[in-house]
Design a protein around this motif. Structure first.
Motif: not given
Length: 293
Positions: A28-31, A53-56, A83-88, A105-109
């Motif tokens: 449930g945590k975002a990193v 971690a659920s969102m990284i 995890p749900n991985i967001l590549k930036l 990050i705010k929009k996605t997580f």
């Protein structure tokens, strides 16, 4: 770089059972981890995947696919959900780039629980009179301006999120040294210690815990020569593993430890032993840069 910098009776060069990130539960945590393309950043990213971690979100200037693949494999290996991985892809020294990453990050997580300011550069450069001014100042752009921009951009979302509220900034034992030829690197790493103290002083009453770490002496692209090897004269120093760094960061941020705010931790120290030293550290206001007479 041990000796005078040993605070605990036991020190480590590799991860160990007491800090095994697979034992943590960050569901449930975002990193967010900057500089996640390789080396320390990849090690930290993999450890957070092992911690569940659920969102990284991963930030870097180069392709992040290898890091993402290693994270998925590590999560599967220890039985944690992928995890749900967001590549930036971003430039840590660019305000526009960092602000855009924070918005994504705010929009996605919709939240951020842990931020790891890891991106860094510039070990050497030579004696001051022989340095290139642009290269010297670029070290500050990455090592100091970069963490500042990330703090500025992600603090509002962290305040909205509540929870862990951990800002971890990678400094260096070099912040406490004066090694000829390393003025840009070591001065920038000292400055980021004080910057992190400011973040903690300004927002600790709102739930943020900001601290810095020495990530261990890990052989990375910054320490390797053109042949891909660490120079022989310093090879005996760079013996620590990225796994030690990653698992240490997870251990230090997996629960709220307000007393760590504004302090500096060398991850080669035995962390459970360090936690047992809490009362002594707080009473003496230790692990901070101070002028003592």
């Amino acid at each position: 770089m041990r000796g005078d910098y040993d605070t605990t009776s036991v020190v480590h060069s590799d991860t160990y059972p007491a800090i095994d990130s697979a034992k943590a539960d960050l569901s449930g945590k975002a990193v967010f981890i900057s500089g996640a393309t390789r080396g320390l950043g990849r090690g930290i990213s993999v450890s957070f995947a092992k911690a569940g971690a659920s969102m990284i979100a991963l930030g870097g200037r180069a392709d992040l696919s290898d890091t993402a693949q290693a994270m998925r494999a590590a999560a599967a290996r220890v039985g944690k959900p992928e995890p749900n991985i967001l590549k930036l892809k971003f430039d840590v020294s660019s305000r526009e780039s960092v602000d855009a990453a924070a918005a994504e990050i705010k929009k996605t997580f919709g939240r951020i629980d842990v931020v790891v300011n890891n991106a860094g550069t510039g070990l050497g450069g030579g004696p001051i009179a022989e340095t290139d001014p642009d290269n010297w100042w670029n070290t500050f752009a990455v090592n100091l301006k970069g963490p500042y921009l990330i703090m500025r951009a992600l603090t509002p979302l962290m305040l909205e999120t509540g929870g862990l509220g951990a800002f971890v900034t990678v400094s260096s034992v070099g912040a406490h040294l004066r090694s000829p030829g390393y003025s840009a690197y070591q001065t920038s790493k000292l400055a980021v210690l004080r910057l992190t103290e400011f973040l903690n002083a300004e927002y600790s009453d709102k739930g943020i815990v900001a601290f810095t770490i020495h990530p261990g002496n890990v052989a990375t692209d910054m320490t390797r020569g053109p042949d891909g090897k660490v120079p022989a004269e310093i090879a005996h120093i760079f013996v620590d593993t990225p796994e030690l760094t990653g698992d240490s960061v997870v251990y230090l941020s997996k629960e709220k430890r307000e007393w760590l705010g504004g302090r500096y931790v060398n991850v080669t120290w035995d962390l459970p032993e360090l936690m047992d030293m809490k009362d002594e550290i707080v009473k003496g206001d230790k692990l901070k840069v101070q002028f003592v007479v």
